[in-house]
Design a protein around this motif. Sequence first.
Motif, PDB file in Angstrom:
ATOM      1  N   UNK A 140      -0.877 -10.401 -39.664  1.00 42.38           N
ATOM      2  CA  UNK A 140      -0.618  -9.288 -40.580  1.00 42.38           C
ATOM      3  C   UNK A 140       0.219  -8.195 -39.914  1.00 42.38           C
ATOM      4  N   UNK A 141       1.295  -7.765 -40.637  1.00 42.70           N
ATOM      5  CA  UNK A 141       2.175  -6.722 -40.095  1.00 42.70           C
ATOM      6  C   UNK A 141       2.309  -5.534 -41.029  1.00 42.70           C
ATOM      7  N   UNK A 142       1.920  -5.677 -42.289  1.00 40.74           N
ATOM      8  CA  UNK A 142       2.026  -4.563 -43.217  1.00 40.74           C
ATOM      9  C   UNK A 142       2.126  -5.042 -44.646  1.00 40.74           C
ATOM     10  N   UNK A 143       2.162  -4.082 -45.549  1.00 38.40           N
ATOM     11  CA  UNK A 143       2.253  -4.366 -46.980  1.00 38.40           C
ATOM     12  C   UNK A 143       3.619  -3.914 -47.481  1.00 38.40           C
ATOM     13  N   UNK A 144       4.214  -4.728 -48.339  1.00 36.57           N
ATOM     14  CA  UNK A 144       5.490  -4.368 -48.947  1.00 36.57           C
ATOM     15  C   UNK A 144       5.334  -4.135 -50.430  1.00 36.57           C
ATOM     16  N   UNK A 145       6.191  -3.291 -50.979  1.00 36.08           N
ATOM     17  CA  UNK A 145       6.130  -2.980 -52.411  1.00 36.08           C
ATOM     18  C   UNK A 145       7.444  -3.342 -53.083  1.00 36.08           C
ATOM     19  N   UNK A 146       7.393  -3.564 -54.385  1.00 35.37           N
ATOM     20  CA  UNK A 146       8.592  -3.887 -55.146  1.00 35.37           C
ATOM     21  C   UNK A 146       9.581  -2.727 -55.132  1.00 35.37           C
ATOM     22  N   UNK A 147       9.071  -1.494 -55.122  1.00 36.26           N
ATOM     23  CA  UNK A 147       9.952  -0.325 -55.105  1.00 36.26           C
ATOM     24  C   UNK A 147      10.771  -0.288 -53.819  1.00 36.26           C
ATOM     25  N   UNK A 148      10.096  -0.539 -52.689  1.00 39.45           N
ATOM     26  CA  UNK A 148      10.794  -0.567 -51.412  1.00 39.45           C
ATOM     27  C   UNK A 148      11.798  -1.719 -51.382  1.00 39.45           C
ATOM     28  N   UNK A 149      11.400  -2.864 -51.948  1.00 38.35           N
ATOM     29  CA  UNK A 149      12.302  -4.013 -51.989  1.00 38.35           C
ATOM     30  C   UNK A 149      13.536  -3.699 -52.829  1.00 38.35           C
ATOM     31  N   UNK A 150      13.351  -2.991 -53.940  1.00 38.94           N
ATOM     32  CA  UNK A 150      14.480  -2.619 -54.785  1.00 38.94           C
ATOM     33  C   UNK A 150      15.436  -1.682 -54.045  1.00 38.94           C
ATOM     34  N   UNK A 151      14.884  -0.738 -53.281  1.00 48.64           N
ATOM     35  CA  UNK A 151      15.742   0.156 -52.496  1.00 48.64           C
ATOM     36  C   UNK A 151      16.542  -0.626 -51.455  1.00 48.64           C
ATOM     37  N   UNK A 152      15.871  -1.566 -50.804  1.00 52.46           N
ATOM     38  CA  UNK A 152      16.562  -2.365 -49.800  1.00 52.46           C
ATOM     39  C   UNK A 152      17.600  -3.287 -50.440  1.00 52.46           C
ATOM     40  N   UNK A 153      17.281  -3.815 -51.620  1.00 54.29           N
ATOM     41  CA  UNK A 153      18.243  -4.661 -52.334  1.00 54.29           C
ATOM     42  C   UNK A 153      19.473  -3.859 -52.723  1.00 54.29           C
ATOM     43  N   UNK A 154      19.250  -2.611 -53.125  1.00 50.04           N
ATOM     44  CA  UNK A 154      20.366  -1.723 -53.446  1.00 50.04           C
ATOM     45  C   UNK A 154      21.225  -1.462 -52.211  1.00 50.04           C
ATOM     46  N   UNK A 155      20.551  -1.270 -51.069  1.00 49.06           N
ATOM     47  CA  UNK A 155      21.280  -1.080 -49.811  1.00 49.06           C
ATOM     48  C   UNK A 155      22.087  -2.320 -49.465  1.00 49.06           C
ATOM     49  N   UNK A 156      21.488  -3.496 -49.687  1.00 45.10           N
ATOM     50  CA  UNK A 156      22.178  -4.754 -49.412  1.00 45.10           C
ATOM     51  C   UNK A 156      23.402  -4.900 -50.313  1.00 45.10           C
ATOM     52  N   UNK A 157      23.235  -4.551 -51.602  1.00 42.71           N
ATOM     53  CA  UNK A 157      24.365  -4.634 -52.531  1.00 42.71           C
ATOM     54  C   UNK A 157      25.485  -3.686 -52.129  1.00 42.71           C
ATOM     55  N   UNK A 158      25.099  -2.487 -51.669  1.00 47.73           N
ATOM     56  CA  UNK A 158      26.109  -1.521 -51.230  1.00 47.73           C
ATOM     57  C   UNK A 158      26.866  -2.022 -50.011  1.00 47.73           C
ATOM     58  N   UNK A 159      26.132  -2.636 -49.067  1.00 45.46           N
ATOM     59  CA  UNK A 159      26.789  -3.187 -47.877  1.00 45.46           C
ATOM     60  C   UNK A 159      27.742  -4.309 -48.244  1.00 45.46           C
ATOM     61  N   UNK A 160      27.311  -5.182 -49.156  1.00 45.64           N
ATOM     62  CA  UNK A 160      28.175  -6.288 -49.570  1.00 45.64           C
ATOM     63  C   UNK A 160      29.391  -5.783 -50.325  1.00 45.64           C
ATOM     64  N   UNK A 161      29.191  -4.780 -51.161  1.00 46.64           N
ATOM     65  CA  UNK A 161      30.318  -4.213 -51.893  1.00 46.64           C
ATOM     66  C   UNK A 161      31.333  -3.605 -50.929  1.00 46.64           C
ATOM     67  N   UNK A 162      30.815  -2.901 -49.922  1.00 45.67           N
ATOM     68  CA  UNK A 162      31.723  -2.302 -48.937  1.00 45.67           C
ATOM     69  C   UNK A 162      32.481  -3.373 -48.168  1.00 45.67           C
ATOM     70  N   UNK A 163      31.776  -4.434 -47.811  1.00 44.74           N
ATOM     71  CA  UNK A 163      32.433  -5.527 -47.080  1.00 44.74           C
ATOM     72  C   UNK A 163      33.498  -6.204 -47.942  1.00 44.74           C
ATOM     73  N   UNK A 164      33.165  -6.453 -49.212  1.00 40.18           N
ATOM     74  CA  UNK A 164      34.131  -7.078 -50.110  1.00 40.18           C
ATOM     75  C   UNK A 164      35.319  -6.161 -50.376  1.00 40.18           C
ATOM     76  N   UNK A 165      35.050  -4.863 -50.488  1.00 39.77           N
ATOM     77  CA  UNK A 165      36.138  -3.903 -50.699  1.00 39.77           C
ATOM     78  C   UNK A 165      37.091  -3.897 -49.514  1.00 39.77           C
TER      79      UNK A 165
END
Length: 416
Positions: A140-165
């Motif tokens: 066990x290392x911790x608990x994750x939430x959907x809200x945190x996952x959504x924020x990280x997914x948004x960060x991932x999308x932003x990184x990919x968009x920047x890379x594609x740009x």
Amino acid sequence: MVPAPAPSPDPAGPVNGAGFAATEDSLRAQLLAIDAPAVPPQMTCSEVHGLLRSDERLVAVAVVSGERPVGLVGRLEFLANMARPFWPELFNRKPIAKLMDPAPLVVEWDNRIDQVSDLLLTCKPKAMTDGFIVTRKGRYAGVGSAAQLMRMTSELAALRFERLSQALHQVTEANAAKSKFLANVSHELRTPLNAIIGFSELLQRRLYGPLSDQQVEHIGHIHQSGQLLLTLVDDLLDLAVAESGRDLHEDLVDLGALLAGCVKLLEPRAGANGVHLALDLPDTRIEVVGDEVKLKQVFLNLLTNAVKFTPPGGGVTAGLREGAGGAPAVVIADTGIGISEAEIDHILQPFGQAHDRRAHPNQGAGLGLPLAKALVELHGGSLGIESRLDHGTSVEVSLPAARRHAAEARRTARAS
């Protein structure tokens, strides 16, 4: 109660001020692990209830046995159940194992964020509300939430968009540099080529004195090679211009008259090759707003190819028709050697040529079709090819119906 281990530094990359990784590869499940307490299976439901009531930030409580997760208590569902009549009396003294989810979503520390999202959506949608457990090598290392996952997914999308740009910017710059290079080289080559062609013509006319038959033959080869090279240079320049997306010189264009003029120009060559050249036009005039010079180049390139690859006794038909929604379409069909379906995409690329030995004596540089395609797309249209080996080829040039409507509006405006 087993405390969650503190997250260790991410070896894949630095983390920014918001707690997110600075690179796509470092966006992993370890960043989702909230430092939340875990409880043993024998802890009572009333103790877990008090734990959740005392800390509103807890989205869930993990149930672990020997540091290995065995269940999860989602905050919303557990508190809702404990608020129902008679539930506290029934479960307060019972172990939390009675009310925990025994099969929660468990993700490993080094899972990528997109992998976690896929697992959540496909394997355990209930984790959207209950949360999930993050483990490190099964512990066990911790608990994750959907809200945190959504924020990280948004960060991932932003990184990919920047890379594609950035990639798109690099490709655009490289394409512009290539077009500029081709244009400059083409202009620089024209001057010496025109000199070679001009002087060879003067020598052929014997303006500088008599020549032997062998000299005349060699000068003829020089003149012919210079003409071929000049044609290649012109095609390169035209392709560079088309790919650069420069503005069209637009006006009213009568497609039937333009196509008939192109057929007339090719009749001598077709006759010399023993190829019958036919024209199929509709009764009504079809006009578009377009660049007449570039459209003429398209039709001449396609007709030249059709005549070139049609053996003696065959035929080439140039037709004009009205497609769906009034969109005009020009079809150049021949009964020539054809091309395999697998090679159609290849011949539409610059310098792409069919691997048919029968075509080799007639093949040029492989720029005619790519140039025609680029010029058609510059008009917002499309060029399609249908072909079968030994059954001929049909090339269709479709132009947008909007260009025909614009021609009608422009003619009406001129008449008023």
